[in-house]
Design a protein around this motif. Structure first.
Motif, PDB file in Angstrom:
ATOM      1  N   PRO A 142       8.325   4.491  46.196  1.00 32.92           N
ATOM      2  CA  PRO A 142       7.296   5.411  45.689  1.00 32.92           C
ATOM      3  C   PRO A 142       7.758   6.243  44.498  1.00 32.92           C
ATOM      4  N   GLN A 143       9.033   6.633  44.465  1.00 35.82           N
ATOM      5  CA  GLN A 143       9.538   7.343  43.285  1.00 35.82           C
ATOM      6  C   GLN A 143       9.454   6.454  42.055  1.00 35.82           C
ATOM      7  N   CYS A 144       9.801   5.185  42.217  1.00 33.58           N
ATOM      8  CA  CYS A 144       9.713   4.249  41.088  1.00 33.58           C
ATOM      9  C   CYS A 144       8.273   4.112  40.620  1.00 33.58           C
ATOM     10  N   ARG A 145       7.356   4.027  41.563  1.00 36.81           N
ATOM     11  CA  ARG A 145       5.932   3.916  41.204  1.00 36.81           C
ATOM     12  C   ARG A 145       5.466   5.143  40.425  1.00 36.81           C
ATOM     13  N   ALA A 146       5.904   6.327  40.866  1.00 39.09           N
ATOM     14  CA  ALA A 146       5.512   7.560  40.177  1.00 39.09           C
ATOM     15  C   ALA A 146       6.073   7.598  38.762  1.00 39.09           C
ATOM     16  N   ALA A 147       7.348   7.217  38.611  1.00 36.18           N
ATOM     17  CA  ALA A 147       7.956   7.227  37.279  1.00 36.18           C
ATOM     18  C   ALA A 147       7.268   6.227  36.356  1.00 36.18           C
ATOM     19  N   PHE A 148       6.983   5.032  36.870  1.00 37.84           N
ATOM     20  CA  PHE A 148       6.324   4.010  36.055  1.00 37.84           C
ATOM     21  C   PHE A 148       4.929   4.471  35.642  1.00 37.84           C
ATOM     22  N   ALA A 149       4.224   5.147  36.538  1.00 37.96           N
ATOM     23  CA  ALA A 149       2.881   5.639  36.222  1.00 37.96           C
ATOM     24  C   ALA A 149       2.906   6.640  35.081  1.00 37.96           C
ATOM     25  N   HIS A 150       4.075   7.245  34.849  1.00 39.90           N
ATOM     26  CA  HIS A 150       4.206   8.212  33.754  1.00 39.90           C
ATOM     27  C   HIS A 150       4.991   7.628  32.574  1.00 39.90           C
ATOM     28  N   GLY A 151       5.036   6.314  32.479  1.00 39.77           N
ATOM     29  CA  GLY A 151       5.550   5.688  31.267  1.00 39.77           C
ATOM     30  C   GLY A 151       6.983   5.238  31.290  1.00 39.77           C
ATOM     31  N   VAL A 152       7.694   5.386  32.413  1.00 38.82           N
ATOM     32  CA  VAL A 152       9.085   4.925  32.487  1.00 38.82           C
ATOM     33  C   VAL A 152       9.066   3.450  32.864  1.00 38.82           C
ATOM     34  N   THR A 153       9.591   2.595  32.010  1.00 35.10           N
ATOM     35  CA  THR A 153       9.473   1.159  32.234  1.00 35.10           C
ATOM     36  C   THR A 153      10.765   0.491  32.681  1.00 35.10           C
ATOM     37  N   ARG A 154      11.921   1.159  32.518  1.00 31.88           N
ATOM     38  CA  ARG A 154      13.181   0.614  33.050  1.00 31.88           C
ATOM     39  C   ARG A 154      13.617   1.480  34.222  1.00 31.88           C
TER      40      ARG A 154
END
Length: 402
Positions: free
Chosen positions: A83-95
């Motif tokens: 879920p942390q990865c999902r949250a970061a990706f939702a805000h533009g973090v792709t790696r």
């Protein structure tokens, strides 16, 4: 440098009030100047040691801070859970480097969706059963998953306990068409003993030696495989080991400190002092950027002040430290004394302060700035923090996504 579409959304929130007037307290604040300094300092440190920086995002779970780290040159962001990865990706973090095992079909599904949406994702493995589960799941989704073998220590946390386990796990990964072994991961913070520095240096060298051995045996599926470790206490020791000749030009060293971004007034201040003692060539070091402001709500007996601050508001690995005091709507340049003040107890919403005999000017409503230890456990108590300038004017609201 990784590009990112992350933006800071301010919405209709009114900015500009001063923490000493117009802000409901308690409030967690991040000082902009120390924040900028810390982000740039650690990025320079990593680059000077030939390493990439993937700051651990679980410390803050604050997209606006991820954005600053990426803009400064960070290679990616480290996370701890799906879920942390999902949250970061939702805000533009792709790696995304998940420095943890990916376990459970629901979590695997989260990551599979992120990969399908374009995320570059890595996780760690330390067991053949997990390798089989991941291989089966991602093959059924028609996806490839990049994994790193976690190298552990006896009595530590996760990770393979010896070299034979590592070699056997590499063989198991090779048998799974959907999995790709792209490196090694470790965490030195679980190394303890009478002489921790010696143990951590030995552990770092072990990581390097195993990486070189696996490369020689052609176990990695990509050129320049990743070798990653480093929390916020021993990053200098890890960086020195990774800078050595065996890895140069052949591997991608990645450092993962997280707490550096706001530093602290406790555990990591002590750790940074040790870093500076080991490395006198380093300039200036990190600066505390995080404080929590709260007001005196009761003076029930001589020598005792109760402040409207509690475990719901600030980390308490170590008791909070009173740093400064102000009158409500007072002048930032004219703080009042907290000399001799001591936090003796903290409850859900109340902090007990023992006052020295000479503290005669304390008033209900006085505002006290507190420092904390271990910033992770303060950030997770807030849905937003306030970015302030040196005069305590609010410049930005920093939303968290825990």
């Amino acid at each position: 440098m990784q590009t990112t579409s992350l933006t800071v959304e301010k919405g209709s929130v009114e900015l500009g009030p001063n923490v000493l007037s117009g802000v409901s307290l308690p409030a967690a604040v991040v000082y902009e100047d120390p924040l900028i300094h810390n982000v740039e300092w650690m990025q320079r440190f990593a680059e000077a040691h030939g390493a990439r920086l993937a700051p651990h995002g679980k410390t803050t779970m604050t997209p606006a801070l991820f954005h600053r780290q990426l803009q400064a040159g960070a290679w990616g962001i480290t996370l701890a859970t799906a879920p942390q990865c999902r949250a970061a990706f939702a805000h533009g973090v792709t790696r995304l480097l998940m420095a943890n095992q990916l376990v459970g079909k629901a979590n695997m599904a989260i990551i599979a969706t992120l990969i399908e949406q374009g995320a570059t994702f890595y996780c760690v493995v330390d067991s053949q059963e997990n390798v089989r589960q991941l291989g089966r799941f991602f093959a059924e989704r028609g996806l490839y998953l990049s994994v790193l073998i976690e190298v552990g220590v006896e009595g530590g946390r996760c990770g393979c306990r010896n070299q034979q386990e590592i070699v056997s796990l590499a063989e198991a990964i090779a048998e799974e068409p959907a999995l790709s072994l792209v490196g090694l991961e470790g965490y030195e913070g679980v190394v303890h003993g009478d002489n921790p520095e010696s143990g951590i240096r030995a552990y770092a060298q072990y990581l390097v030696d195993v990486a070189v051995e696996l490369e020689a045996a052609q176990r990695f599926s990509e050129p320049n495989p990743i070798v990653t470790a480093s929390g916020s206490a021993w990053y200098d020791v890890i960086a020195e080991a990774f800078r050595g000749a065996p890895l140069q030009g052949r591997f991608t060293p990645v450092l993962r400190p997280g707490c550096y971004v706001v530093h602290d007034h406790g555990l990591y201040r002590e750790a940074q002092s040790a870093v500076m003692a080991r490395r006198p060539d380093l300039q200036q070091g990190l600066e505390p950027a995080l404080e929590v402001f709260a007001q005196v709500q009761s003076l029930p007996e001589p020598g005792l002040a109760i402040v409207a601050l509690g475990k719901r508001d600030i980390g308490y690995d170590q008791l909070p430290i009173p740093l400064r005091r102000y009158r409500e709507a007072g002048e930032v340049a004219q703080p009042l004394s907290v000399t001799g003040w001591e936090v003796t107890k903290i409850m859900d919403q109340h902090t007990f302060l023992r006052l020295p005999e000479e503290a005669k000017d304390v008033a209900i409503g006085d505002i006290v700035a507190f420092g904390a230890s271990h910033p992770c456990l303060t950030f997770d108590k807030w849905r937003q923090l306030l970015l302030v300038d040196a005069q305590l004017n609010v410049k930005e609201h920093l939303a968290t996504c825990f």
